[in-house]
Write an enzyme that holds these catalytic residues in place. Structure first.
Site, PDB file in Angstrom:
ATOM      1  N   ASP A 207      52.883  44.072  59.196  1.00 18.10           N
ATOM      2  CA  ASP A 207      54.435  44.611  58.038  1.00 18.10           C
ATOM      3  C   ASP A 207      54.037  45.332  56.738  1.00 18.10           C
ATOM      4  OD1 ASP A 207      55.539  42.103  56.094  1.00 18.10           O
ATOM      5  OD2 ASP A 207      54.127  42.195  54.800  1.00 18.10           O
TER       6      ASP A 207
ATOM      7  N   CYS B 126      28.683  46.270  22.340  1.00 16.45           N
ATOM      8  CA  CYS B 126      29.109  45.215  22.574  1.00 16.45           C
ATOM      9  C   CYS B 126      28.867  45.535  23.610  1.00 16.45           C
ATOM     10  CB  CYS B 126      30.136  44.638  23.078  1.00 16.45           C
ATOM     11  SG  CYS B 126      31.191  43.452  23.228  1.00 16.45           S
TER      12      CYS B 126
END
Length: 678
Positions: free
Chosen positions: A120, A438
């Site tokens: 491919d 955070c």
């Protein structure tokens, strides 16, 4: 409307879709349709024309090999046309092909077949004159291609000189084969593009085709394309004079110095061919490159010559393709991940499904705009595929199967990790958490800090980072340099020797230069090239930290957005504390003569002048300008002889006409991004 009118309307519709897809693929290098979808539409049109021959017209996609090649390279005519192959999609269709060719030569009983993996990639034709490579060309429309000799010469598996003395008396030889990207290389390219916030290549095939058509051969060399040869021709001579069969031709190619795929097989019957096809249906997933089927050829060149060609295909070969790697599944939940920059990324959590030999249960949904576009909801049945057999993605939602009680998914207004309010800045598609404390942002920041292009701390992976943060051992990247072997040894699956090696690796990272440290800090919009630019101009962190925003913006290759981001980052007290701690730990925050580099050599568009015209597919005009300026390029509004490239989008006007008149090279958005990616 009568049945024939309905079918005539459908024929016109199919032709338009196929022609648009072909133009996008061959001319624009911007595919708009997957191969499996194209094949399905092509076969539908083909069937309608078989049923109604009166509907066939000369301009139908079924009556030609392909579209014209792009015009950015010199067009060259192939001495021998590069025909495409007829497709078969199962063993029954293979038998139908076998019956067709046997009708042409009814006296043939036994026949040998050569089976080869259908790589491919992108087909190319090589011309050798007196044993020396003189031309490499793309397939184009099969009759006319593009001269890409300079790019072909960068592929190491293509010999520049043939090493088979037995062909010394033959002036010209043409070799055909497939250029492709190994999966590992493709993965690395996409990882780099993802880190840089750039659009990922869909699959190795498209990446290979785009690479071959780069205007800068240096980019091609860095992409590390590979090549398998599969046939040869001698213009004006009978090929049987040097080889009687396809099998002998493959052996000859190897002796000449070409790489030939080692998985080819000589079969004595269609049963053996079918067994080969079935074997590679699953085994191909273990190969280091992509293959989407098997090419079956009659072995005898004499028989090939007897059969000849149709208008589009050789009668003696067929491409036996595998089904597309798509499958339906059900969305059980939509989760939201938080990354290093605070970006919230929605993920579809799905009922597990087998794709390309692996179990897929999650697929990225990118951002809220993509969710809106798909209108995807919890409980939906979706079609999921692996783009390039690597990246799971949701292709479409089967809304006709949607349960009645589903609700539209809305992105959270608070961070799912720390609970703080999230923001979405004007003009951005991304929603972000802006809480520096955070835990998700901290984990991403540490993973970025230890990554290969930053401090390159070997042995510190994602799982270890999560343990360090979740157990409260590390609260910032500076804490890495306070770790002890005892602390690491106390973690899960951590031996004493491994702990000591990690401590040593962390200590070694203190020797990384100022430019890598700056990149590792993770300042928004500052990639590795920009970090080099900044560290070259500001040789110490103190110089950079006290620089005016206008002065930073004045650096060649640094735009306003980067300058603002850097300036604001140094105004935050927590960042100042981080620098002080890292300096105390012994990290390099100043350039020395040994680490100073010449940056201009790394700017992909240094000294180049570009003009943008039309509407680009994904980038806004300002975003494209910013990327070009970051890479050292200059943007002007008008086309002149001094213009190096014209970046062309949809609805391009007089600038395109003038550029064509002046012979100025044109770039699509995809080609521009490809130039900038390395």
């Amino acid at each position: 409307m009568t049945q024939i009118q309905t079918e005539l309307t459908r024929v016109h519709e199919l032709r338009q879709l196929l022609q648009q897809a072909s133009y996008a693929y061959y001319v624009l290098d911007a595919p708009v349709m997957e191969d499996a979808v194209y094949d399905q539409l092509y076969r539908e049109l083909q069937q309608l024309e078989i049923q109604h021959p009166e509907l066939v017209t000369p301009d139908s996609p079924t009556q030609r090999i392909g579209e014209r090649p792009a015009t950015q390279f010199t067009s060259v005519r192939h001495n021998i046309p590069l025909y495409s192959l007829e497709n078969a999609f199962n063993v029954d269709e293979l038998h139908a092909w076998d019956l067709r060719w046997r009708r042409q030569v009814p006296n043939i009983d036994a026949a040998e077949y050569v089976t080869e993996l259908k790589i491919d990639g992108s087909a190319i034709a090589l011309t050798y004159q007196d044993g020396i490579l003189v031309r490499g060309a793309t397939r184009g429309d099969g009759v006319t291609g593009e001269d890409i000799t300079q790019n072909v010469r960068t592929i190491r598996s293509i010999p520049l000189r043939l090493n088979f003395d037995g062909l010394a008396n033959i002036e010209k030889i043409e070799v055909r084969g497939e250029a492709f990207l190994p999966l590992e290389v493709f993965k690395q390219i996409n990882e780099e593009r993802q880190k840089a916030g750039e659009q990922l290549f869909a699959n190795p095939r498209n990446a290979a085709a785009g690479t071959l058509r780069q205007l800068d051969s240096r980019i091609v060399a860095r992409r590390r394309l590979d090549f398998f040869a599969y046939t040869l021709h001698i213009p004006g001579m009978d090929d049987a004079s040097i080889a009687n069969t396809q099998w002998e031709a493959l052996e000859l190619l190897q002796r000449m110095g070409f790489r030939v795929n080692s998985q080819h097989q000589l079969c004595q019957s269609l049963t053996e061919v079918a067994d080969y096809y079935k074997y590679w249906d699953t085994e191909r997933l273990n190969l280091p490159y992509m293959t989407d089927g098997v090419v079956v050829k009659l072995n005898s060149f004499k028989l090939q010559e007897q059969l000849g060609f149709t208008q589009k295909f050789p009668r003696w070969a067929v491409a036996l393709k595998y089904p597309a790697q798509e499958a339906p599944t059900r969305v059980e939940n939509i989760a939201v991940n938080v990354g290093r920059t605070g970006a919230l990324t929605p993920l579809a959590e799905m009922r597990p499904v087998q794709l390309a030999g692996t179990t897929v249960s999650r697929a990225t949904l990118h951002n809220s705009d993509r969710i809106t576009q798909l209108d995807i909801r919890i409980g939906d049945t979706v079609i999921v595929r692996k783009a390039g057999e690597i990246i799971p993605e949701v292709v479409r939602v089967l809304k006709e199967l949607r349960p009645l009680d589903t609700q539209p998914f809305i992105m959270p207004s608070n961070c799912p990790v720390c609970g703080q309010t999230v923001v979405r800045e004007t003009g951005e598609a991304v929603t972000r958490c802006v809480n520096a404390s955070c835990a998700a942002i901290l984990k991403g920041s540490i993973e970025h800090w230890v990554s290969r292009d930053a401090l390159d701390v070997k042995g510190v992976g994602e799982k270890l980072v999560h343990q360090l943060v979740d157990k409260g051992v590390v609260h910032s990247v500076a804490d890495l340099y306070d770790l002890t072997a005892e602390q690491l040894f106390a973690l899960e699956r951590m031996g004493e020797k491994s702990a000591q090696k990690l401590i040593e690796a962390i200590a070694q990272s203190k020797n990384q230069p100022w430019s890598r440290v700056l990149y590792g800090l993770g300042i928004r919009h500052v990639g590795s090239v920009n970090a080099q630019l900044l560290s070259e101009k500001y040789r110490t962190v103190e110089e950079l930290g006290t620089a005016k925003q206008s002065d930073i913006e004045g650096i060649y290759g640094i735009g306003a957005e980067i300058a603002q981001s850097v300036y604001q980052w140094f105004r935050i007290s927590a960042n100042q504390t981080l620098i002080e701690r890292l300096q105390a730990a012994g990290l390099q925050f100043a350039n020395t003569e040994a680490t100073a580099t010449v940056v201009n050599a790394n700017l992909k568009l240094a000294g180049k002048t570009l003009v943008i015209t039309g509407t680009l597919p994904t980038l806004k005009r300002d975003e494209a300008k910013e990327l070009i300026q970051k890479a050292g390029g200059k943007i002007t509004e008008s086309v002149s002889k001094k213009t190096d490239y014209l970046v062309v989008g949809e609805d391009a006007g007089s600038k395109l006409e003038k550029a064509q008149t002046l012979g100025i090279a044109q770039l699509t958005e995809a080609q521009l991004l490809a130039i900038l990616e390395n």
